[in-house]
Write an enzyme that holds these catalytic residues in place. Structure first.
Site, PDB file in Angstrom:
ATOM      1  N   ILE A 330      -2.434   6.294  -0.046  1.00 54.31           N
ATOM      2  CA  ILE A 330      -3.125   6.500   1.231  1.00 54.31           C
ATOM      3  C   ILE A 330      -4.311   7.398   0.882  1.00 54.31           C
ATOM      4  O   ILE A 330      -4.140   8.588   0.623  1.00 54.31           O
ATOM      5  CB  ILE A 330      -2.217   7.159   2.296  1.00 54.31           C
ATOM      6  CG1 ILE A 330      -1.023   6.255   2.606  1.00 54.31           C
ATOM      7  CG2 ILE A 330      -3.012   7.434   3.574  1.00 54.31           C
ATOM      8  CD1 ILE A 330      -0.084   6.787   3.690  1.00 54.31           C
ATOM      9  N   PRO A 331      -5.491   6.790   0.816  1.00 51.58           N
ATOM     10  CA  PRO A 331      -6.593   7.459   0.095  1.00 51.58           C
ATOM     11  C   PRO A 331      -7.298   8.552   0.893  1.00 51.58           C
ATOM     12  O   PRO A 331      -8.469   8.414   1.249  1.00 51.58           O
ATOM     13  CB  PRO A 331      -7.537   6.295  -0.218  1.00 51.58           C
ATOM     14  CG  PRO A 331      -7.296   5.316   0.888  1.00 51.58           C
ATOM     15  CD  PRO A 331      -5.868   5.480   1.329  1.00 51.58           C
ATOM     16  N   CYS A 332      -6.620   9.659   1.119  1.00 48.74           N
ATOM     17  CA  CYS A 332      -7.242  10.775   1.834  1.00 48.74           C
ATOM     18  C   CYS A 332      -8.392  11.372   1.027  1.00 48.74           C
ATOM     19  O   CYS A 332      -9.236  12.063   1.576  1.00 48.74           O
ATOM     20  CB  CYS A 332      -6.197  11.833   2.193  1.00 48.74           C
ATOM     21  SG  CYS A 332      -5.249  12.437   0.803  1.00 48.74           S
ATOM     22  N   HIS A 333      -8.416  11.074  -0.275  1.00 52.07           N
ATOM     23  CA  HIS A 333      -9.519  11.596  -1.099  1.00 52.07           C
ATOM     24  C   HIS A 333     -10.858  10.921  -0.773  1.00 52.07           C
ATOM     25  O   HIS A 333     -11.898  11.364  -1.212  1.00 52.07           O
ATOM     26  CB  HIS A 333      -9.192  11.427  -2.592  1.00 52.07           C
ATOM     27  CG  HIS A 333      -8.970   9.991  -3.011  1.00 52.07           C
ATOM     28  ND1 HIS A 333      -7.755   9.350  -2.841  1.00 52.07           N
ATOM     29  CD2 HIS A 333      -9.798   9.071  -3.564  1.00 52.07           C
ATOM     30  CE1 HIS A 333      -7.854   8.103  -3.289  1.00 52.07           C
ATOM     31  NE2 HIS A 333      -9.087   7.917  -3.727  1.00 52.07           N
TER      32      HIS A 333
END
Ligand SMILES: [Zn+2]
Length: 370
Positions: A330-333
């Site tokens: 889950i690409p919170c970056h």
């Protein structure tokens, strides 16, 4: 969704345990009510010890207590038995030979204890297995594994660096630790438990080791290990999924390990490992929004707020972003500050930088040899 998982988990042979209400258990242990001995156990977060309700030791504050239905669950949540109330003996004082075995383990919880060394104590390993299975619901070896892992996890949760933990456990290197971890915890204890626990394992990455947790069918945790929030995440996971955290490996973990390896090699742009990420309605919207940001792209917190139809809620969005339990996948970056600055990242800003560089094709990160 959470409900579904819990129902599924409860349907297996390793059934969900039923505990009295929290209020009742609090009353029982605060009054040292011995009639609850064997009904539940309490883990004291501040000391890492678990007790029977009747224990005469100083009473911990309710906010620092975890409750367990069985000694097994307490052990696998990383707690060690209290020396004073001897919770492993909840069904009555164990025979001398069992006490001898337990104290042998307590004397060196980090050591592997072989059948041969059990025989040296004059104890038949088969008898030990049978006694533990019957009285504690686990074999002696499984108890030892739990104690070793619990000891390692407890240190990591305290924020110890992997190096320290590794050395402390008598292994020579990260890979030695990883191998021992795999050997020791490769098989979840008793296949009946597969359905009602979160199985955790290590995954090496070029930007540091990750701890991954999965239920039978879904990934529920992926975190860099030195992240200070890990302990809180474990507690949250146990609350959300109502099941113990157990070392091991399963199909989901194998899949995420394989996908991460291709991701870090720059070959994989879309993860397909199934995810389970319960949260508030707003958090789910944020996390779903994150999943829609394409590989190699970044957007601002404001933009994400707009996309999930919560304009001007960028602060709340940023907060939910920070609570993401499944890093990278889950690409919170991929969410950055408006001016192009990186913003925050729970796993450390340098990691966010490296992930974004990787996705923009600026670097290829090699996973260390397995
Ligand atoms: Zn105690």
């Amino acid at each position: 969704m959470v409900q579904t998982i819990i129902t599924t988990a409860g349907s297996g042979e390793g059934k969900m345990s039923i505990l009295p209400s929290r209020t009742e258990m609090q009353r029982a242990y605060l009054q040292s009510d011995a009639t609850y001995d064997g009904v539940f156990f309490l883990g004291v977060q501040t000391t890492g010890v678990f007790c029977r309700p009747s224990c005469g030791a100083r009473k911990p504050q309710p906010k620092n207590v975890d409750f367990f239905a069985t000694a097994r669950e307490a052990v696998f949540a990383g707690y060690r038995p209290c020396k004073r109330c001897k919770p492993m003996a909840a069904a009555g004082e164990p025979p001398t030979w069992v006490r001898q075995l337990l104290s042998h383990v307590d004397g060196s919880p980090d050591q592997r204890i072989s059948d041969a060394s059990i025989r040296k104590l004059g104890i038949d390993p088969h008898r030990a297995r049978r006694y533990f299975q019957k009285n504690y619901g686990m074999t002696f070896q499984v108890y030892c594994r739990g104690r070793r892992l619990g000891s390692a996890l407890a240190q990591i949760r305290k924020g110890e660096k992997l190096d320290t933990v590794t050395l402390g456990h008598g292994y020579e290197s990260h890979s030695g630790f990883r191998d021992a971890f795999a050997r020791t915890f490769g098989t979840p204890p008793g296949k009946a438990q597969n359905t009602d626990c979160i199985v955790v394992t290590w995954i090496e990455s070029p930007i540091g080791p990750l701890i991954a947790g999965a239920m039978e069918t879904h990934l529920v945790l992926l975190e860099f290990t030195e992240r200070r929030m890990l302990e809180a995440q474990f507690v949250t996971l146990q609350k959300v999924f109502k099941c113990p955290i157990v070392p091991g490996d399963n199909g989901v973990l194998r899949q995420v390990r394989e996908e991460l390896s291709r991701y870090f090699a720059g070959e994989l742009k879309r993860f397909t490992v199934p995810l389970e990420y319960p949260g508030s309605e707003f958090q789910k919207r944020v996390w779903d929004g994150l999943l829609k940001i394409p590989y190699g792209k970044t957007i601002s917190y404001e933009e994400l707020a707009d996309r999930i139809k919560a304009p001007h809620a960028q602060r709340a969005v940023g907060h939910a972003n920070g609570l993401n339990r499944i890093a990278i996948v889950i690409p919170c970056h991929r969410v950055v500050n408006k001016g192009g600055k990186l913003g925050g990242y729970g796993g450390g800003l340098w990691r966010k930088q490296r992930l974004l560089e990787l996705e923009q094709g600026e670097t290829t990160l090699q996973i260390p040899d397995r």
